[in-house]
Design a protein around this motif. Structure first.
Motif, short mmCIF file in Angstrom:
data_model
loop_
_atom_site.label_atom_id
_atom_site.label_comp_id
_atom_site.label_asym_id
_atom_site.label_seq_id
_atom_site.Cartn_x
_atom_site.Cartn_y
_atom_site.Cartn_z
N ALA A 173 -49.17 18.21 82.39
CA ALA A 173 -50.21 17.85 81.43
C ALA A 173 -50.29 18.92 80.35
O ALA A 173 -50.19 20.11 80.65
N ALA B 208 -56.18 15.35 83.49
CA ALA B 208 -55.11 16.31 83.69
C ALA B 208 -55.07 16.76 85.15
O ALA B 208 -54.01 16.81 85.77
N SER C 110 -51.53 15.41 87.14
CA SER C 110 -50.40 16.31 86.88
C SER C 110 -50.15 17.31 88.00
O SER C 110 -51.04 17.66 88.77
N THR D 71 -49.81 22.21 84.47
CA THR D 71 -50.63 22.09 83.28
C THR D 71 -50.29 23.22 82.32
O THR D 71 -50.11 24.37 82.74
N THR E 246 -51.09 22.93 88.25
CA THR E 246 -52.38 22.40 87.84
C THR E 246 -53.52 22.97 88.69
O THR E 246 -54.57 23.35 88.18
#
Lengths: 283, 254
Positions: free
Chosen positions: B38, B212, B216, B219, B233
């Motif tokens: 993301a 997000a 994901s 990130t 993430t």
């Protein structure tokens, strides 16, 4: 309240101005139809003129105008559409493109008699085409090119950028994108705008005066290198070059009616066509 | 650190300019295959610009310029002899605003196969498979010949995803794919992304922090054209290293 009164009066002024414009157009059409319809007959539409056009039909002029319109379309449409595609899809915005656009706008503003003289100089004399359908069509094509380019470009710009991006993102090349995902949605708009421009070409006198139009030629052309009569020029001849203009009044009205019907018919066709296609594509 | 071979998208010191304006400052990132990444950050931080450098979609904007290196499958995609058509086939894209073509549902999906000259007999199968993967097949299988613009907003976006899948990409770029959709359609798209990440490498730009976090594995936080922080993430959302990242995630700005 004075504000309210002002609103109402402005509303009415606008309304009256619009209606009076309509009235003028209606008057012209009704007057021509009223005086012209009695002249319209099978013999008038399909016969050859006699006594310099004072009697007989106007077939050569009708045929001449139709041939000129066809020739103009064949020359101007591909050129105009290609230029529009270049300007809208390929050309980067910069000084050069700016000058091209400026040239197109300028071209649109050039008086039609100047196009006539240009056609005489370039096509008739320099390129030795002589006064001919070819020279006349090329001259008319030059004249309406700006209209075709501008209206075609507008039709292309009306296609959302997102459709181009969507196609490119799938790996389509620029031309594939234009051919498959831009032109199909814009070609009708390009044609409509172009037909409106061509309608104007059909009624023009000055550009054909020096390049193709015959004063009196009671026969049909054999090739594109022949001269022809044309409706607008024939009308001019009937109205100004006859010893007794009053005597040929019915011929004038008849010719004017046929010309107007032709141009309005073309425009009508374009508008109906556009409305039908508009319903098909919406985004 | 991930090795050379396990990287599918890698940029080294990537700068990007819109005319004289520098929109990306020395982005270096290494994205591993089969993961969903993301890209988050406030508006104008460069995350969409970055996304569009990966399939060279910025090329179509006049006056843009790229410096640095972008490798897709260990191939520098900004070198002179690169085939952009092949690149974009490998790197599919879904846009923020769904952009179905004003054609039938079938023709939308078959568009990619057509331009890449796939065998015509394979279209039916490709259309069905793509629509199934995009979770749209059951809703449209009886009206493939109907105009795609008659679909609902959420369906249109899933159609665009199916259209991208039809040319068998390895990477799927998604530019805020659910930002114009209602919550229910958004949830469907998110479920879909969760399924797709099994099969494709996904890079998704999003404004929505929860999104997000939900969709994901990795990130990347962008701020003012710079890549501030990039990591798992879970780590970014629980123990961000940089203060800026923490401020953004906790809603202190942006």
């Amino acid at each position: 309240m004075p504000g309210r009164k002002l609103e109402t009066s402005i509303h009415w002024v606008m309304r009256i101005v619009t209606y009076s414009m309509l009235a003028v157009i209606a008057y012209i059409i009704i007057d021509i139809a009223w005086h012209g319809l009695p002249t319209i007959s099978w013999e008038f539409l399909t016969g050859f003129p006699r006594r310099s056009g004072a009697e007989g039909g106007i077939l050569p002029a009708i045929a001449g105008t139709l041939l000129l319109v066809t020739g103009t379309i064949i020359v101007a449409l591909p050129l105009g559409m290609a230029s529009a595609i270049y300007l809208s899809e390929y050309a980067r915005s910069g000084r050069f493109t700016y000058f091209i656009r400026l040239a197109i706008i300028t071209l649109a503003g050039v008086p039609s008699i100047v196009f006539g003289l240009f056609g005489l100089g370039l096509f008739v004399l320099f390129l030795k085409m002589g006064a001919s359908i070819l020279a006349g069509s090329l001259t008319l094509a030059c004249m309406i090119l700006p209209t075709i380019i501008v209206s075609s470009e507008e039709a292309l710009k009306a296609v959302p950028q997102a459709l181009r991006e969507g196609s490119l993102a799938l790996g389509a090349t620029k031309w594939e994108t234009i051919r498959r995902n831009v032109l199909p949605y814009s070609v009708s708009g390009m044609l409509t705008g172009s037909i409106l421009g061509i309608g104007r070409a059909a009624g023009e006198t000055a550009p054909i005066l020096l390049t193709v139009a015959a004063f009196y030629l009671p026969k049909l052309p054999r090739s594109i290198f022949d001269q022809v009569m044309a409706l607008p020029y024939h009308l001019y001849v009937l109205a100004t070059q006859m010893p007794n203009a009053d005597e040929v009044r019915p011929m004038q009205y008849g010719t004017a009616l046929v010309l107007i019907a032709l141009v309005l018919g073309l425009n009508m066709f374009a508008i109906i066509f556009r409305n039908r296609v508009r319903k098909k594509y919406r985004w | 650190m991930v090795g050379e071979n396990s990287s599918i998208v890698k940029t080294i010191n990537l700068d990007f300019y819109y005319g004289a304006v520098k929109a990306l400052h020395g982005i270096s990132i290494n994205i591993t295959p089969g993961q969903a990444t993301a890209l988050i950050g406030p508006s104008g931080c460069g995350k969409s610009t970055f996304l569009r450098t990966l399939n060279r979609m910025n090329d179509i904007i006049d006056g843009t310029r790229v410096e640095g290196e972008v490798y897709i499958d260990n191939q520098d995609i900004y070198r002179g002899d690169i085939d952009v058509v092949a690149l974009r086939r490998k790197v599919g894209m879904v846009f923020q605003k769904s952009n179905p073509f004003p054609k039938s549902i079938f023709e939308n999906i078959a568009y990619g196969p057509r331009i890449h000259g796939f065998d015509k007999s394979s279209y039916n199968e490709i259309v069905e498979r793509s629509l199934i993967r995009a979770g749209l097949w059951n809703e449209v299988k009886d009206r493939l010949d109907k105009n795609a613009l008659d679909l609902s907003g959420g369906q249109q976006q899933r159609l665009c995803i199916a259209r991208a899948l039809a040319v068998d990409p390895r990477i799927l770029l998604m530019d805020e794919p659910a930002s114009a959709l209602d919550p229910k359609s958004t949830a469907r798209i998110e479920d879909l992304i969760a399924e797709l990440r099994e099969r494709y490498t996904i890079i998704i730009v999003t404004h929505n922090m929860q999104q997000a976090a939900r969709v994901s594995d990795f990130t990347a936080f962008f701020y003012e054209g710079e890549l501030v922080e990039f990591g798992a993430t879970k780590q970014i959302f629980t123990k961000p290293i940089k203060k800026q990242t923490e401020d953004y995630i906790t809603g202190r700005f942006g």
